[in-house]
Write a protein that holds these residues in place. Sequence first.
Motif, PDB file in Angstrom:
ATOM      1  N   GLN A  78     -22.071  88.647  86.174  1.00 35.30           N
ATOM      2  CA  GLN A  78     -22.790  88.355  87.409  1.00 35.30           C
ATOM      3  C   GLN A  78     -23.607  87.074  87.254  1.00 35.30           C
ATOM      4  OE1 GLN A  78     -24.943  91.711  89.113  1.00 35.30           O
ATOM      5  NE2 GLN A  78     -23.659  93.155  87.960  1.00 35.30           N
ATOM      6  N   PRO A  79     -23.920  86.403  88.369  1.00 35.86           N
ATOM      7  CA  PRO A  79     -24.768  85.198  88.284  1.00 35.86           C
ATOM      8  C   PRO A  79     -26.116  85.535  87.666  1.00 35.86           C
ATOM      9  CG  PRO A  79     -23.721  85.351  90.437  1.00 35.86           C
ATOM     10  CD  PRO A  79     -23.451  86.659  89.748  1.00 35.86           C
ATOM     11  N   ILE A  80     -26.584  84.678  86.770  1.00 39.31           N
ATOM     12  CA  ILE A  80     -27.894  84.905  86.175  1.00 39.31           C
ATOM     13  C   ILE A  80     -28.955  84.568  87.216  1.00 39.31           C
ATOM     14  CG2 ILE A  80     -28.128  82.573  85.173  1.00 39.31           C
ATOM     15  CD1 ILE A  80     -29.384  83.987  82.699  1.00 39.31           C
ATOM     16  N   PRO A  81     -30.001  85.380  87.348  1.00 36.34           N
ATOM     17  CA  PRO A  81     -31.034  85.093  88.353  1.00 36.34           C
ATOM     18  C   PRO A  81     -31.621  83.695  88.165  1.00 36.34           C
ATOM     19  CG  PRO A  81     -31.317  87.311  87.477  1.00 36.34           C
ATOM     20  CD  PRO A  81     -30.251  86.655  86.647  1.00 36.34           C
ATOM     21  N   GLU A  82     -31.757  82.969  89.265  1.00 31.71           N
ATOM     22  CA  GLU A  82     -32.243  81.585  89.197  1.00 31.71           C
ATOM     23  C   GLU A  82     -33.652  81.514  88.638  1.00 31.71           C
ATOM     24  OE1 GLU A  82     -32.593  77.606  92.069  1.00 31.71           O
ATOM     25  OE2 GLU A  82     -32.270  79.598  92.941  1.00 31.71           O
ATOM     26  N   SER A  83     -34.404  82.613  88.756  1.00 34.47           N
ATOM     27  CA  SER A  83     -35.771  82.616  88.239  1.00 34.47           C
ATOM     28  C   SER A  83     -35.810  82.358  86.741  1.00 34.47           C
ATOM     29  CB  SER A  83     -36.447  83.957  88.546  1.00 34.47           C
ATOM     30  OG  SER A  83     -35.705  85.036  87.976  1.00 34.47           O
ATOM     31  N   PHE A  84     -34.725  82.648  86.032  1.00 33.72           N
ATOM     32  CA  PHE A  84     -34.672  82.403  84.599  1.00 33.72           C
ATOM     33  C   PHE A  84     -34.364  80.943  84.287  1.00 33.72           C
ATOM     34  CE2 PHE A  84     -34.160  86.946  84.683  1.00 33.72           C
ATOM     35  CZ  PHE A  84     -34.741  87.388  83.496  1.00 33.72           C
ATOM     36  N   ILE A  90     -30.956  72.706  79.736  1.00 30.33           N
ATOM     37  CA  ILE A  90     -29.676  73.321  79.375  1.00 30.33           C
ATOM     38  C   ILE A  90     -28.845  72.240  78.693  1.00 30.33           C
ATOM     39  CG2 ILE A  90     -27.553  74.353  80.257  1.00 30.33           C
ATOM     40  CD1 ILE A  90     -29.216  75.563  82.535  1.00 30.33           C
ATOM     41  N   ALA A  91     -28.202  72.584  77.607  1.00 30.63           N
ATOM     42  CA  ALA A  91     -27.498  71.568  76.828  1.00 30.63           C
ATOM     43  C   ALA A  91     -26.179  71.149  77.468  1.00 30.63           C
ATOM     44  CB  ALA A  91     -27.257  72.070  75.405  1.00 30.63           C
ATOM     45  N   GLN A  92     -25.244  72.072  77.660  1.00 32.35           N
ATOM     46  CA  GLN A  92     -23.899  71.706  78.104  1.00 32.35           C
ATOM     47  C   GLN A  92     -23.443  72.468  79.343  1.00 32.35           C
ATOM     48  OE1 GLN A  92     -21.028  71.714  74.912  1.00 32.35           O
ATOM     49  NE2 GLN A  92     -22.434  70.755  73.470  1.00 32.35           N
ATOM     50  N   LEU A  93     -24.327  73.227  79.946  1.00 33.22           N
ATOM     51  CA  LEU A  93     -23.939  74.006  81.120  1.00 33.22           C
ATOM     52  C   LEU A  93     -24.456  73.412  82.431  1.00 33.22           C
ATOM     53  CD1 LEU A  93     -24.408  77.661  79.784  1.00 33.22           C
ATOM     54  CD2 LEU A  93     -22.267  76.595  80.508  1.00 33.22           C
ATOM     55  N   GLN A  94     -24.909  72.149  82.375  1.00 34.01           N
ATOM     56  CA  GLN A  94     -25.429  71.530  83.590  1.00 34.01           C
ATOM     57  C   GLN A  94     -24.358  71.495  84.672  1.00 34.01           C
ATOM     58  OE1 GLN A  94     -25.241  70.019  80.587  1.00 34.01           O
ATOM     59  NE2 GLN A  94     -27.125  68.916  80.081  1.00 34.01           N
ATOM     60  N   GLY A  95     -24.764  71.858  85.866  1.00 35.63           N
ATOM     61  CA  GLY A  95     -23.858  71.765  87.001  1.00 35.63           C
ATOM     62  C   GLY A  95     -22.812  72.849  87.074  1.00 35.63           C
ATOM     63  N   LYS A  99     -23.282  82.376  84.677  1.00 39.15           N
ATOM     64  CA  LYS A  99     -23.044  83.813  84.733  1.00 39.15           C
ATOM     65  C   LYS A  99     -23.496  84.472  83.438  1.00 39.15           C
ATOM     66  CE  LYS A  99     -19.094  83.701  87.899  1.00 39.15           C
ATOM     67  NZ  LYS A  99     -17.681  84.117  88.119  1.00 39.15           N
ATOM     68  N   CYS A 100     -23.966  85.695  83.574  1.00 35.74           N
ATOM     69  CA  CYS A 100     -24.414  86.445  82.408  1.00 35.74           C
ATOM     70  C   CYS A 100     -23.237  86.815  81.515  1.00 35.74           C
ATOM     71  CB  CYS A 100     -25.125  87.733  82.844  1.00 35.74           C
ATOM     72  SG  CYS A 100     -26.689  87.481  83.704  1.00 35.74           S
ATOM     73  N   MET A 377     -26.030  83.031  78.999  1.00 34.18           N
ATOM     74  CA  MET A 377     -25.000  82.671  79.964  1.00 34.18           C
ATOM     75  C   MET A 377     -23.655  82.413  79.287  1.00 34.18           C
ATOM     76  SD  MET A 377     -28.152  81.191  80.705  1.00 34.18           S
ATOM     77  CE  MET A 377     -28.113  79.397  80.802  1.00 34.18           C
ATOM     78  N   PHE A 378     -22.628  82.700  80.025  1.00 34.90           N
ATOM     79  CA  PHE A 378     -21.240  82.484  79.586  1.00 34.90           C
ATOM     80  C   PHE A 378     -20.936  81.000  79.512  1.00 34.90           C
ATOM     81  CE2 PHE A 378     -16.893  81.495  80.786  1.00 34.90           C
ATOM     82  CZ  PHE A 378     -16.123  82.362  80.039  1.00 34.90           C
ATOM     83  N   GLN A 379     -20.229  80.595  78.459  1.00 33.57           N
ATOM     84  CA  GLN A 379     -19.686  79.247  78.367  1.00 33.57           C
ATOM     85  C   GLN A 379     -18.253  79.345  77.862  1.00 33.57           C
ATOM     86  OE1 GLN A 379     -21.617  76.557  75.621  1.00 33.57           O
ATOM     87  NE2 GLN A 379     -20.830  74.747  76.647  1.00 33.57           N
TER      88      GLN A 379
END
Length: 469
Positions: A78-84, A90-95, A99-100, A377-379
């Motif tokens: 699921q999408p990680i809450p934006e509050s987090f 963030i190193a490589q997940l920009q843009g 997701k959790c 988050m998933f990468q």
Amino acid sequence: MTASDLYRRSFLSNAAVSVGSAALSSLLAREPARGAVQPLLPHGPARAKRVIFLYMSGGPSHLETFDYKPKLAELDGQPIPESFTKGQPIAQLQGQELKCLGPLFPFGRHGESGQEIASILPYTAGIADDIAIIRSMHTDQINHDPANTVMNTGTSISGRPSMGAWVTYGLGAETDDLPGFVVMTSEGGRNPQPIASRQWGAGFLPSRYQGVQFFSSGDPVHYVSPPPGISAERQQALVNTVRRLNQQRFEAVANPEIETRIAQYELAFRMQTSIPELVDFSDEPQHIQELYGATSGLDGSFAANCLLARRLVERGVRFIQLYHRGWDHHGDLVRYMNTCCGLCDRPSAALVSDLKQRGLLDDTLVIWGGEFGRTPMFQGKGQEPGRDHHMRGFSMWLAGGGVKGGSTYGNTDDLGYFATENPVHVRDLHATMLHLLGIEHHRQSVKHQGLDMRLTGVEPARVVEEILA
């Protein structure tokens, strides 16, 4: 210059030669650093005499090792809450869509203390009652080199003294025949990150306090074997001549780097005898070699390096750092966690157990961890899942040397993102390490460029008393 001055200088010069190089270099190696701190170190009773830092370079995932998050498992995919994540580096997940990613290995409780440890670390689970797990580590940097620099030197500014250099500068060495600070590396896993030698450098301290890297193939130390046809007597004569020249120069200019040169020439000569015996595992019982998984001798593996670390401890080395490169798991995390844990779990636990059965763990501080953790988050688009770099919360463990075994300290939030309960910064880890060695971090300083420089810097740092026995 008066006649008495000339007589005194002549006496000191001749005495330095006649007393012999061994006495001089012994003095240089063993004395506390002059002008380092007042009063001389240690400041108080030490609970540890030495440190072994098991450095998992690349950043092990706390979420697959020591920090189980049921809520993260519940939100998997699921999408990680934006509050987090809003406004967070963030190193490589920009843009990308964030997701959790739930824990990829089951956890269980181990030992009488019930320490919660992942199934991928069965040997570490076996020493659960000997280790203190810190689940609330955090740092300042999100990329490897600056984060390694923070963990090793207390700052992201390159060129500062490493923690091992600070320790040996303050306390000296317990050995005449080996360096006081030894570094070894191994690798295995995904994308082994490079490690710069400045991570164990001496910075603005005299260079004799920098770490000495041992190598896994050929001679452990370059040029430790004498050249063909050169006898020990001829080599000693050369060393004595060079020492006399250096000593005369030192009397003229009082440059501490000349002291370093004198000490290092003598140490190098003694190491030609001590090193071959050190790295010969033939005197280790088979069951000890099997305990570590080090049955092939000094082969460059983390297992062999751990066994060698114990042998270094027995011979009085003050600070030992073992880097294992391969923990940068942006993708295919399950596969590479199996690889890295398969290479590092057994030897790490064996080292603690072996030190304990020899009565050495009580005064040896063992530290396990990397430069940061991994994201909740998933990468890994188009590949098996992995995790990005993460600086806001991660886990490490400590054992021996005055540490309260079987304890867990601090916590991250429900997703393992932020260190929320009893956060421990890297400088707090350094302050705690120094405290266990009898050094108060705010009192060990060196004047450099007009500033009082410390390993823990100028920002507040505290000793984590809660994990001390």
